[in-house]
Design a protein around this motif. Structure first.
Motif, PDB file in Angstrom:
ATOM      1  N   MET A  84       0.819  -1.197   0.000  1.00  0.00           N
ATOM      2  CA  MET A  84       0.000   0.000   0.000  1.00  0.00           C
ATOM      3  C   MET A  84       0.862   1.260   0.000  1.00  0.00           C
ATOM      4  O   MET A  84       2.060   1.219   0.253  1.00  0.00           O
ATOM      5  CB  MET A  84      -0.911   0.008   1.231  1.00  0.00           C
ATOM      6  N   ALA A  85       0.205   2.379  -0.244  1.00  0.00           N
ATOM      7  CA  ALA A  85       0.860   3.688  -0.297  1.00  0.00           C
ATOM      8  C   ALA A  85       1.735   3.935   0.930  1.00  0.00           C
ATOM      9  O   ALA A  85       2.899   4.320   0.809  1.00  0.00           O
ATOM     10  CB  ALA A  85      -0.202   4.786  -0.414  1.00  0.00           C
ATOM     11  N   ALA A  86       1.181   3.730   2.096  1.00  0.00           N
ATOM     12  CA  ALA A  86       1.908   4.019   3.333  1.00  0.00           C
ATOM     13  C   ALA A  86       3.173   3.190   3.459  1.00  0.00           C
ATOM     14  O   ALA A  86       4.176   3.654   4.000  1.00  0.00           O
ATOM     15  CB  ALA A  86       1.001   3.793   4.548  1.00  0.00           C
ATOM     16  N   GLU A  87       3.163   1.961   2.949  1.00  0.00           N
ATOM     17  CA  GLU A  87       4.354   1.109   3.023  1.00  0.00           C
ATOM     18  C   GLU A  87       5.477   1.652   2.146  1.00  0.00           C
ATOM     19  O   GLU A  87       6.647   1.611   2.523  1.00  0.00           O
ATOM     20  CB  GLU A  87       4.015  -0.323   2.610  1.00  0.00           C
ATOM     21  N   ALA A  88       5.137   2.168   0.974  1.00  0.00           N
ATOM     22  CA  ALA A  88       6.154   2.747   0.099  1.00  0.00           C
ATOM     23  C   ALA A  88       6.775   3.974   0.761  1.00  0.00           C
ATOM     24  O   ALA A  88       8.002   4.085   0.858  1.00  0.00           O
ATOM     25  CB  ALA A  88       5.550   3.125  -1.250  1.00  0.00           C
ATOM     26  N   VAL A  89       5.937   4.878   1.242  1.00  0.00           N
ATOM     27  CA  VAL A  89       6.452   6.100   1.864  1.00  0.00           C
ATOM     28  C   VAL A  89       7.249   5.755   3.114  1.00  0.00           C
ATOM     29  O   VAL A  89       8.321   6.318   3.357  1.00  0.00           O
ATOM     30  CB  VAL A  89       5.314   7.091   2.170  1.00  0.00           C
ATOM     31  N   ARG A  90       6.775   4.796   3.899  1.00  0.00           N
ATOM     32  CA  ARG A  90       7.506   4.374   5.103  1.00  0.00           C
ATOM     33  C   ARG A  90       8.896   3.862   4.737  1.00  0.00           C
ATOM     34  O   ARG A  90       9.883   4.159   5.406  1.00  0.00           O
ATOM     35  CB  ARG A  90       6.731   3.285   5.842  1.00  0.00           C
ATOM     36  N   GLY A  91       8.998   3.108   3.649  1.00  0.00           N
ATOM     37  CA  GLY A  91      10.302   2.608   3.202  1.00  0.00           C
ATOM     38  C   GLY A  91      11.265   3.739   2.881  1.00  0.00           C
ATOM     39  O   GLY A  91      12.446   3.684   3.236  1.00  0.00           O
ATOM     40  N   TRP A  92      10.766   4.784   2.227  1.00  0.00           N
ATOM     41  CA  TRP A  92      11.624   5.926   1.906  1.00  0.00           C
ATOM     42  C   TRP A  92      12.008   6.702   3.159  1.00  0.00           C
ATOM     43  O   TRP A  92      13.145   7.125   3.315  1.00  0.00           O
ATOM     44  CB  TRP A  92      10.929   6.856   0.912  1.00  0.00           C
ATOM     45  N   VAL A  93      11.060   6.847   4.077  1.00  0.00           N
ATOM     46  CA  VAL A  93      11.294   7.624   5.289  1.00  0.00           C
ATOM     47  C   VAL A  93      12.238   6.893   6.253  1.00  0.00           C
ATOM     48  O   VAL A  93      12.935   7.532   7.049  1.00  0.00           O
ATOM     49  CB  VAL A  93       9.955   7.996   5.963  1.00  0.00           C
ATOM     50  N   GLU A  94      12.330   5.576   6.174  1.00  0.00           N
ATOM     51  CA  GLU A  94      13.248   4.818   7.038  1.00  0.00           C
ATOM     52  C   GLU A  94      14.700   5.258   6.854  1.00  0.00           C
ATOM     53  O   GLU A  94      15.528   5.051   7.735  1.00  0.00           O
ATOM     54  CB  GLU A  94      13.112   3.320   6.770  1.00  0.00           C
ATOM     55  N   GLU A  95      15.006   5.884   5.730  1.00  0.00           N
ATOM     56  CA  GLU A  95      16.367   6.371   5.496  1.00  0.00           C
ATOM     57  C   GLU A  95      16.746   7.513   6.440  1.00  0.00           C
ATOM     58  O   GLU A  95      17.922   7.844   6.567  1.00  0.00           O
ATOM     59  CB  GLU A  95      16.520   6.832   4.044  1.00  0.00           C
ATOM     60  N   LYS A  96      15.769   8.085   7.127  1.00  0.00           N
ATOM     61  CA  LYS A  96      16.028   9.197   8.053  1.00  0.00           C
ATOM     62  C   LYS A  96      17.075   8.818   9.090  1.00  0.00           C
ATOM     63  O   LYS A  96      17.885   9.656   9.496  1.00  0.00           O
ATOM     64  CB  LYS A  96      14.728   9.617   8.749  1.00  0.00           C
ATOM     65  N   LYS A  97      17.079   7.570   9.508  1.00  0.00           N
ATOM     66  CA  LYS A  97      18.012   7.135  10.561  1.00  0.00           C
ATOM     67  C   LYS A  97      19.468   7.313  10.145  1.00  0.00           C
ATOM     68  O   LYS A  97      20.350   7.424  10.983  1.00  0.00           O
ATOM     69  CB  LYS A  97      17.740   5.689  10.969  1.00  0.00           C
ATOM     70  N   ASP A  98      19.728   7.360   8.846  1.00  0.00           N
ATOM     71  CA  ASP A  98      21.097   7.501   8.340  1.00  0.00           C
ATOM     72  C   ASP A  98      21.423   8.924   7.890  1.00  0.00           C
ATOM     73  O   ASP A  98      22.514   9.173   7.383  1.00  0.00           O
ATOM     74  CB  ASP A  98      21.326   6.539   7.172  1.00  0.00           C
TER      75      ASP A  98
END
Length: 151
Positions: A84-98
């Protein structure tokens, strides 16, 4: 003219979109805009609008090299996931940790460009397409941003 071209592209995609399926129920324009705005938090203005289409396609994971910022997501068909949409955006946002705001850089050997595009302060519009890959190979989601970031 370029802005009109992207919205024309998404209007065309919507016109040829397949009928909504249950897996598309959580892929409305707001389902893309909301997680983008959540990631942008109080530091960034919210994205003003989104266009979304859902269709079938070959799902070649390659950037368009167009005039817009662009994030790509692919999820395999295994396990019966609908991606779903939220899963795609969540995947991109997970890069915040780096990503370091202090140094405006990404940790060595890591990728942060998807995250920085999501939160790019000047981007005001996003258009997204969700494609069910041919031959059941998964789901491909692309979001284009106007104006582009990471430049």
């Amino acid at each position: 003219a370029a802005k009109l071209a992207i919205w024309s592209l998404f209007a065309l995609a919507l016109a040829v979109a397949t009928m909504p399926r249950p897996s598309d129920a959580q892929n409305s324009p707001q389902d893309y805009v909301s997680p983008h705005n959540a990631a942008r938090g109080g530091r960034r203005p919210g994205l003003a609008r989104s266009s979304v289409a859902s269709r079938k396609g070959d799902c070649r994971l390659q950037h368009s090299d167009g005039p817009y910022g662009e994030n790509l997501f692919w999820g395999s068909a295994g396990g019966g996931r609908g991606w779903m949409a939220a899963e795609a955006v969540r995947g991109w946002v997970e890069e915040k940790k780096d990503y370091s705001y202090a140094s405006n850089s990404c940790a060595a050997g890591k990728v942060c460009g998807h995250y920085t595009q999501v939160v790019w302060r000047d981007s005001t519009s996003v258009g997204c397409v969700r494609v069910q890959c041919e031959a059941g190979r998964g789901v491909f989601i692309i979001c284009n941003y106007e104006p582009r970031g990471n430049i």
